[in-house]
Design a protein around this motif. Structure first.
Motif, short mmCIF file in Angstrom:
data_model
loop_
_atom_site.label_atom_id
_atom_site.label_comp_id
_atom_site.label_asym_id
_atom_site.label_seq_id
_atom_site.Cartn_x
_atom_site.Cartn_y
_atom_site.Cartn_z
N GLY A 143 0.77 -1.23 0.00
CA GLY A 143 0.00 0.00 0.00
C GLY A 143 0.80 1.28 0.00
O GLY A 143 0.25 2.35 0.28
N GLY A 144 2.07 1.20 -0.32
CA GLY A 144 2.91 2.39 -0.31
C GLY A 144 2.62 3.32 -1.47
O GLY A 144 1.69 3.11 -2.26
N LEU A 152 -1.01 5.93 -7.51
CA LEU A 152 -1.97 6.73 -6.76
C LEU A 152 -1.75 6.53 -5.26
O LEU A 152 -1.27 5.47 -4.84
CB LEU A 152 -3.39 6.33 -7.13
N PRO A 153 -2.08 7.53 -4.45
CA PRO A 153 -1.98 7.32 -2.99
C PRO A 153 -2.88 6.17 -2.56
O PRO A 153 -3.94 5.93 -3.15
CB PRO A 153 -2.45 8.66 -2.41
N GLY A 154 -2.46 5.44 -1.55
CA GLY A 154 -3.27 4.35 -1.03
C GLY A 154 -4.63 4.84 -0.57
O GLY A 154 -4.82 6.02 -0.25
N TRP A 178 -10.30 6.58 15.05
CA TRP A 178 -9.66 5.45 14.37
C TRP A 178 -9.22 5.85 12.96
O TRP A 178 -8.08 5.57 12.55
CB TRP A 178 -10.62 4.26 14.30
N ILE A 179 -10.10 6.52 12.23
CA ILE A 179 -9.76 6.95 10.86
C ILE A 179 -8.60 7.94 10.90
O ILE A 179 -7.66 7.86 10.10
CB ILE A 179 -10.99 7.56 10.17
N ARG A 180 -8.63 8.87 11.85
CA ARG A 180 -7.55 9.85 11.96
C ARG A 180 -6.22 9.16 12.28
O ARG A 180 -5.16 9.57 11.77
CB ARG A 180 -7.90 10.88 13.03
N ASP A 181 -6.26 8.11 13.09
CA ASP A 181 -5.06 7.35 13.41
C ASP A 181 -4.49 6.69 12.15
O ASP A 181 -3.28 6.71 11.91
CB ASP A 181 -5.41 6.30 14.47
N PHE A 182 -5.36 6.11 11.34
CA PHE A 182 -4.93 5.49 10.08
C PHE A 182 -4.34 6.54 9.15
O PHE A 182 -3.24 6.37 8.60
CB PHE A 182 -6.11 4.78 9.42
N VAL A 183 -5.09 7.63 8.93
CA VAL A 183 -4.66 8.67 8.00
C VAL A 183 -3.32 9.27 8.42
O VAL A 183 -2.40 9.44 7.61
CB VAL A 183 -5.74 9.77 7.89
N GLY A 184 -3.18 9.58 9.71
CA GLY A 184 -1.94 10.17 10.19
C GLY A 184 -0.75 9.24 10.06
O GLY A 184 0.35 9.67 9.68
N THR A 185 -0.96 7.97 10.35
CA THR A 185 0.13 6.99 10.23
C THR A 185 0.52 6.78 8.78
O THR A 185 1.72 6.72 8.45
CB THR A 185 -0.28 5.65 10.87
N TYR A 186 -0.48 6.69 7.90
CA TYR A 186 -0.17 6.51 6.47
C TYR A 186 0.62 7.72 5.95
O TYR A 186 1.60 7.56 5.22
CB TYR A 186 -1.45 6.33 5.67
N HIS A 187 0.20 8.91 6.34
CA HIS A 187 0.89 10.12 5.91
C HIS A 187 2.34 10.13 6.42
O HIS A 187 3.28 10.48 5.70
CB HIS A 187 0.15 11.36 6.39
N ALA A 188 2.53 9.73 7.67
CA ALA A 188 3.88 9.70 8.24
C ALA A 188 4.77 8.70 7.52
O ALA A 188 5.98 8.93 7.35
CB ALA A 188 3.81 9.37 9.72
N THR A 190 4.38 7.57 4.29
CA THR A 190 4.51 7.74 2.84
C THR A 190 4.71 9.17 2.38
O THR A 190 5.10 9.40 1.24
CB THR A 190 3.26 7.19 2.13
N GLY A 191 4.39 10.13 3.25
CA GLY A 191 4.43 11.53 2.84
C GLY A 191 3.18 11.99 2.13
O GLY A 191 3.10 13.14 1.68
N ARG A 192 2.17 11.13 2.03
CA ARG A 192 0.91 11.47 1.37
C ARG A 192 -0.26 11.09 2.25
O ARG A 192 -0.23 10.08 2.96
CB ARG A 192 0.74 10.66 0.06
#
Length: 268
Positions: A143-144, A152-154, A178-188, A190-192
């Motif tokens: 999912g990177g 495309l972004p995941g 929960w969604i914010r935790d996912f979004v923040g971690t993914y951004h950290a 991948t940078g997106r």
């Protein structure tokens, strides 16, 4: 963006027919299945039904046609999909923290080999682990993101629970966290920011129509001839999943803009 309906043209949406499927009643789990049957929109179809009119389709002047697939489609004929008009695709990579799509490499790399812009998505199970744990699992299993104009972004697939209670036993505040935790971690990682895939109905019901995710691109599920109302966070959709079958393998999608904007999304 305004979508214009054209009568009598069936080239793309010939397969869009009403399934006559009534939405499930509140809180009902229509059918518990395995992860191979949990593709983007599988539970939205069961809870909200599907629609569409076979003699109508949307103008493609300022949109890009694409689709999404999972192990549910098996081995995909990528030259055939490209020849049928596909220009981008999302491929299911993971679910929860234990499942990976056994067809992922064939689907993800195969779509790239014929020139499609592609991305991966994660089917969320917010009741089994944290958003951070699932974001990390997703990134670690396909999912990177790479800013190459082709990836495309995941995407986070947030929809009705296929195994139990509709909102995974969470109240609105808990689901938003929960969604914010996912979004923040993914951004950290991948940078997106990831794309968020959802329906207006699920978002209203399970997040209280939370309006704090407007900076995250929206992939909207609504099987009908118009986009309809959007969740509170967004003023427009980036991608619209408009039918659960059609000329392309899997679900049918429009990217809301021309091809150069799609490549920008894959690059910046």
């Amino acid at each position: 963006m305004k979508h214009r309906l054209i009568r009598g043209v069936a080239a793309i949406a010939a397969g869009i027919v009403s399934c006559g499927q009534a939405p499930a009643s509140a809180g009902e789990n229509p059918r518990a299945t395995g992860p191979e049957d949990h593709y983007a929109g599988s539970q939205i179809e069961r809870y909200e039904g599907t629609g569409g009119v076979p003699d109508l389709r949307y103008s493609a002047e300022d949109q890009v046609l694409g689709h999404d697939v999972s192990s549910h489609q098996g081995v995909v004929d990528w030259p055939g999909a490209s020849g049928a008009g596909a220009r981008f695709v999302y491929v299911k990579a993971t679910e929860g923290v234990t499942y990976t799509n056994p067809q992922f490499i064939q689907q993800y790399d195969g779509s790239h080999s014929v020139g499609l812009v592609r991305g991966a998505y994660h089917f969320a199970l917010p009741d089994v682990s944290s958003g951070a744990a699932q974001a990390n699992y997703f990134v670690d299993h396909g999912g990177g993101w790479a800013g190459d104009g082709k990836t495309l972004p995941g995407a986070l697939d947030a929809e009705y629970n296929p195994y139990g209670e509709t909102c995974y036993g969470k109240d609105a505040a808990g689901m938003v966290a929960w969604i914010r935790d996912f979004v923040g971690t993914y951004h950290a990682r991948t940078g997106r920011a990831p794309m968020i895939y959802t329906s207006t109905g699920w978002w209203r019901r399970c997040t209280g129509d939370n309006g704090s995710f407007g900076d995250t691109p929206l992939w909207l599920a609504r099987y009908d001839t118009q986009v309809g109302p959007l969740p509170a966070s967004w003023r427009t959709q980036t991608i619209w999943q408009f039918a659960n079958h059609g000329a392309l393998p899997g679900d049918q999608n429009w990217f809301n803009g021309p091809m150069d904007r799609l490549r920008t999304l894959a690059r910046d």
